[in-house]
Write a protein that holds these residues in place. Structure first.
Motif, PDB file in Angstrom:
ATOM      1  N   VAL A  78      15.938  10.151  14.068  1.00 43.18           N
ATOM      2  CA  VAL A  78      15.987  11.132  12.981  1.00 43.18           C
ATOM      3  C   VAL A  78      14.949  10.782  11.927  1.00 43.18           C
ATOM      4  O   VAL A  78      14.252  11.664  11.396  1.00 43.18           O
ATOM      5  CB  VAL A  78      17.398  11.172  12.368  1.00 43.18           C
ATOM      6  CG1 VAL A  78      17.412  12.037  11.115  1.00 43.18           C
ATOM      7  CG2 VAL A  78      18.402  11.692  13.384  1.00 43.18           C
ATOM      8  N   ALA A  79      14.815   9.493  11.612  1.00 42.36           N
ATOM      9  CA  ALA A  79      13.833   9.074  10.612  1.00 42.36           C
ATOM     10  C   ALA A  79      12.431   9.528  11.018  1.00 42.36           C
ATOM     11  O   ALA A  79      11.667  10.049  10.192  1.00 42.36           O
ATOM     12  CB  ALA A  79      13.877   7.553  10.449  1.00 42.36           C
ATOM     13  N   GLN A  80      12.085   9.352  12.278  1.00 43.25           N
ATOM     14  CA  GLN A  80      10.739   9.726  12.726  1.00 43.25           C
ATOM     15  C   GLN A  80      10.548  11.245  12.732  1.00 43.25           C
ATOM     16  O   GLN A  80       9.459  11.739  12.430  1.00 43.25           O
ATOM     17  CB  GLN A  80      10.489   9.144  14.123  1.00 43.25           C
ATOM     18  CG  GLN A  80      10.398   7.616  14.086  1.00 43.25           C
ATOM     19  CD  GLN A  80      10.349   6.996  15.466  1.00 43.25           C
ATOM     20  OE1 GLN A  80       9.284   6.919  16.089  1.00 43.25           O
ATOM     21  NE2 GLN A  80      11.501   6.547  15.953  1.00 43.25           N
ATOM     22  N   ALA A  81      11.604  11.963  13.079  1.00 41.50           N
ATOM     23  CA  ALA A  81      11.507  13.426  13.022  1.00 41.50           C
ATOM     24  C   ALA A  81      11.257  13.898  11.595  1.00 41.50           C
ATOM     25  O   ALA A  81      10.458  14.819  11.360  1.00 41.50           O
ATOM     26  CB  ALA A  81      12.781  14.052  13.580  1.00 41.50           C
ATOM     27  N   LEU A  82      11.907  13.272  10.616  1.00 41.81           N
ATOM     28  CA  LEU A  82      11.684  13.641   9.222  1.00 41.81           C
ATOM     29  C   LEU A  82      10.280  13.270   8.770  1.00 41.81           C
ATOM     30  O   LEU A  82       9.634  14.023   8.019  1.00 41.81           O
ATOM     31  CB  LEU A  82      12.728  12.963   8.332  1.00 41.81           C
ATOM     32  CG  LEU A  82      14.164  13.497   8.462  1.00 41.81           C
ATOM     33  CD1 LEU A  82      15.121  12.644   7.655  1.00 41.81           C
ATOM     34  CD2 LEU A  82      14.226  14.950   8.005  1.00 41.81           C
ATOM     35  N   VAL A  83       9.787  12.118   9.217  1.00 42.59           N
ATOM     36  CA  VAL A  83       8.399  11.753   8.884  1.00 42.59           C
ATOM     37  C   VAL A  83       7.440  12.811   9.408  1.00 42.59           C
ATOM     38  O   VAL A  83       6.445  13.165   8.754  1.00 42.59           O
ATOM     39  CB  VAL A  83       8.054  10.364   9.461  1.00 42.59           C
ATOM     40  CG1 VAL A  83       6.559  10.078   9.297  1.00 42.59           C
ATOM     41  CG2 VAL A  83       8.874   9.278   8.762  1.00 42.59           C
ATOM     42  N   GLY A  84       7.745  13.352  10.587  1.00 44.19           N
ATOM     43  CA  GLY A  84       6.874  14.371  11.176  1.00 44.19           C
ATOM     44  C   GLY A  84       6.747  15.632  10.350  1.00 44.19           C
ATOM     45  O   GLY A  84       5.788  16.398  10.515  1.00 44.19           O
ATOM     46  N   GLY A  87       6.225  15.530   7.218  1.00 44.99           N
ATOM     47  CA  GLY A  87       5.280  15.203   6.156  1.00 44.99           C
ATOM     48  C   GLY A  87       5.913  14.857   4.833  1.00 44.99           C
ATOM     49  O   GLY A  87       5.211  14.677   3.834  1.00 44.99           O
ATOM     50  N   ILE A  88       7.249  14.735   4.782  1.00 46.36           N
ATOM     51  CA  ILE A  88       7.890  14.557   3.488  1.00 46.36           C
ATOM     52  C   ILE A  88       8.131  13.097   3.126  1.00 46.36           C
ATOM     53  O   ILE A  88       8.528  12.807   1.996  1.00 46.36           O
ATOM     54  CB  ILE A  88       9.241  15.307   3.440  1.00 46.36           C
ATOM     55  CG1 ILE A  88      10.172  14.792   4.547  1.00 46.36           C
ATOM     56  CG2 ILE A  88       9.032  16.808   3.566  1.00 46.36           C
ATOM     57  CD1 ILE A  88      11.545  15.440   4.539  1.00 46.36           C
ATOM     58  N   ALA A  89       7.902  12.156   4.057  1.00 47.92           N
ATOM     59  CA  ALA A  89       8.200  10.752   3.761  1.00 47.92           C
ATOM     60  C   ALA A  89       7.556   9.869   4.817  1.00 47.92           C
ATOM     61  O   ALA A  89       6.960  10.355   5.796  1.00 47.92           O
ATOM     62  CB  ALA A  89       9.711  10.524   3.715  1.00 47.92           C
ATOM     63  N   GLN A 102       0.822  -1.213   0.000  1.00 42.57           N
ATOM     64  CA  GLN A 102       0.000   0.000   0.000  1.00 42.57           C
ATOM     65  C   GLN A 102       0.852   1.258   0.000  1.00 42.57           C
ATOM     66  O   GLN A 102       0.337   2.354  -0.250  1.00 42.57           O
ATOM     67  CB  GLN A 102      -0.925   0.006   1.225  1.00 42.57           C
ATOM     68  CG  GLN A 102      -2.009  -1.069   1.206  1.00 42.57           C
ATOM     69  CD  GLN A 102      -2.814  -1.070   2.479  1.00 42.57           C
ATOM     70  OE1 GLN A 102      -2.518  -1.787   3.428  1.00 42.57           O
ATOM     71  NE2 GLN A 102      -3.845  -0.244   2.499  1.00 42.57           N
ATOM     72  N   LEU A 103       2.140   1.119   0.267  1.00 39.36           N
ATOM     73  CA  LEU A 103       3.035   2.267   0.372  1.00 39.36           C
ATOM     74  C   LEU A 103       4.059   2.286  -0.759  1.00 39.36           C
ATOM     75  O   LEU A 103       5.079   2.956  -0.667  1.00 39.36           O
ATOM     76  CB  LEU A 103       3.764   2.228   1.724  1.00 39.36           C
ATOM     77  CG  LEU A 103       2.834   2.243   2.946  1.00 39.36           C
ATOM     78  CD1 LEU A 103       3.554   1.717   4.175  1.00 39.36           C
ATOM     79  CD2 LEU A 103       2.320   3.648   3.191  1.00 39.36           C
ATOM     80  N   ARG A 104       3.749   1.587  -1.829  1.00 42.46           N
ATOM     81  CA  ARG A 104       4.710   1.446  -2.929  1.00 42.46           C
ATOM     82  C   ARG A 104       5.049   2.776  -3.590  1.00 42.46           C
ATOM     83  O   ARG A 104       6.149   2.939  -4.126  1.00 42.46           O
ATOM     84  CB  ARG A 104       4.174   0.460  -3.957  1.00 42.46           C
ATOM     85  CG  ARG A 104       2.880   0.896  -4.633  1.00 42.46           C
ATOM     86  CD  ARG A 104       2.285  -0.200  -5.540  1.00 42.46           C
ATOM     87  NE  ARG A 104       3.285  -0.727  -6.462  1.00 42.46           N
ATOM     88  CZ  ARG A 104       3.610  -2.019  -6.547  1.00 42.46           C
ATOM     89  NH1 ARG A 104       2.994  -2.909  -5.786  1.00 42.46           N
ATOM     90  NH2 ARG A 104       4.512  -2.418  -7.420  1.00 42.46           N
ATOM     91  N   ASN A 105       4.156   3.745  -3.557  1.00 41.96           N
ATOM     92  CA  ASN A 105       4.394   5.020  -4.236  1.00 41.96           C
ATOM     93  C   ASN A 105       4.914   6.112  -3.302  1.00 41.96           C
ATOM     94  O   ASN A 105       5.021   7.277  -3.705  1.00 41.96           O
ATOM     95  CB  ASN A 105       3.108   5.494  -4.915  1.00 41.96           C
ATOM     96  CG  ASN A 105       2.657   4.555  -6.018  1.00 41.96           C
ATOM     97  OD1 ASN A 105       3.474   4.024  -6.772  1.00 41.96           O
ATOM     98  ND2 ASN A 105       1.352   4.327  -6.112  1.00 41.96           N
ATOM     99  N   GLU A 106       5.236   5.765  -2.084  1.00 42.49           N
ATOM    100  CA  GLU A 106       5.687   6.753  -1.110  1.00 42.49           C
ATOM    101  C   GLU A 106       7.171   7.061  -1.252  1.00 42.49           C
ATOM    102  O   GLU A 106       7.951   6.266  -1.783  1.00 42.49           O
ATOM    103  CB  GLU A 106       5.421   6.235   0.315  1.00 42.49           C
ATOM    104  CG  GLU A 106       3.971   5.958   0.631  1.00 42.49           C
ATOM    105  CD  GLU A 106       3.133   7.225   0.680  1.00 42.49           C
ATOM    106  OE1 GLU A 106       3.710   8.313   0.948  1.00 42.49           O
ATOM    107  OE2 GLU A 106       1.912   7.124   0.471  1.00 42.49           O
ATOM    108  N   SER A 107       7.559   8.217  -0.733  1.00 42.13           N
ATOM    109  CA  SER A 107       8.975   8.515  -0.493  1.00 42.13           C
ATOM    110  C   SER A 107       9.321   7.981   0.900  1.00 42.13           C
ATOM    111  O   SER A 107       8.502   8.064   1.831  1.00 42.13           O
ATOM    112  CB  SER A 107       9.226  10.023  -0.549  1.00 42.13           C
ATOM    113  OG  SER A 107       8.987  10.512  -1.854  1.00 42.13           O
TER     114      SER A 107
END
Length: 315
Positions: A235-241, A243-245, A194-199
């Motif tokens: 860091v990964a979770q902060a970047l998700v926050g 909204g970019i990935a 379901q997330l195949r098109n995500e960054s």
């Protein structure tokens, strides 16, 4: 001839106690065994060393000379025994631990708190050690316990080390809280396709976690578009926050960063296995065994909190 320190010490004990029987008692030997040792010493030195009489035993001039050196041997033996006892006492209270960040934050503190209450005098140190280095640090004798992770494959340490399994840490999907899939119920499981098109934000290339992620994506039928790389789940979770990935993060490493939410993955879900690694013979560091028991207790408590929502959902 080669000097036998044991003979020197025996003569010093005979001089001190005045009899072969008393010297035998001090050495925890039979009088006959001590008599045999005296006879052998006299043969080795080729001269009389002990004069036996009705009131005990005295040393000849040669025996007294050797006994003076025997007192040095005995004093050195006593010091060695005392210093070894002190060393073993220190080792019995020493515990050197290596661990990676998520375990240091969530798994280790409750176990160390319990250990401190049981052994307030424990000499505990903790090092930040990445999982790939933990086994080597134990092998080199730099650590007594290393908490490490293995992504999808059982850890296989060398024979002189032992891996104690602690818990299975499943991977979950971390989404921006305004992501369309975040509107689904919190207990809804997602399929990776379901997330195949995500960054994606992913762990750095070359790390076992990155290989596991690509393997899971390939099995789901797509090649992920990795826009951001990091060595830290925080860091990964902060970047998700921002909204970019989106990101795949271990359940234990969840920080609930602002602007994020997470969803469980449908089976089969990727996971990492957490272990505590020790030397196979850890008899000199008894606190290591106690820490392993406490880590198992903490791991069971953590796993129970993960499983509780599933039990409620399926009831």
């Amino acid at each position: 001839m080669l000097v036998d320190p044991g003979q020197l010490r025996l003569l010093a004990l005979i001089e001190r106690h005045g009899s072969l029987t008393a010297a035998a008692h001090a050495l925890q030997l039979t009088p006959a065994a001590v008599t045999q040792q005296v006879a052998k010493a006299e043969r080795d030195w080729q001269m009389p060393l002990v004069t036996r009489g009705p009131r005990g035993a005295t040393l000849t001039a040669a025996g007294a000379l050797l006994a003076s050196h025997g007192r040095t041997v005995e004093e050195a033996s006593d010091r060695a025994e005392a210093e070894l006892a002190a060393l073993l006492g220190h080792l019995s209270l020493r515990l050197r631990i290596g661990t990676f960040q998520a375990a240091a934050l969530h798994l280790l503190p409750p176990a160390l708190t319990a250990l401190r209450h049981r052994h307030p005098a424990a000499d505990v140190s903790v090092m930040d050690v990445v999982s790939g280095r933990g086994v080597d640090e134990i092998s080199a004798g730099h650590l007594d316990v290393a908490i490490v992770a293995s992504w999808g494959k059982p850890l296989a340490p060398p024979p002189h080390l032992r891996a104690h399994s602690l818990l299975l840490d499943p991977m979950v999907v971390v989404l921006p809280d305004d992501h369309p899939l975040a509107s689904r119920p919190a207990d809804a499981e997602l399929r990776l396709e379901q997330l195949r098109n995500e960054s994606w934000v992913s762990i750095l290339a070359g790390h076992a976690a990155r290989e596991q992620f690509h393997d899971a994506a390939r099995e789901a039928g797509f090649t992920p578009t990795v826009r951001f790389e990091t060595e830290s789940y925080d860091v990964a979770q902060a970047l998700v926050g921002t909204g970019i990935a989106v990101a795949l993060v271990s359940r234990l490493a969840l920080t609930h960063a602002p602007g994020t939410t997470h969803r469980e993955l449908a089976h089969p879900r990727p996971y990492r296995q957490l272990y505590a690694v020790t030397r196979t013979d850890a008899s000199l560091t008894p606190l290591a065994g106690m820490l392993i028991e406490l880590l198992h207790d903490v791991a069971r408590d953590i796993t129970a909190t993960w499983e509780a929502p599933l039990r409620l959902r399926n009831s």
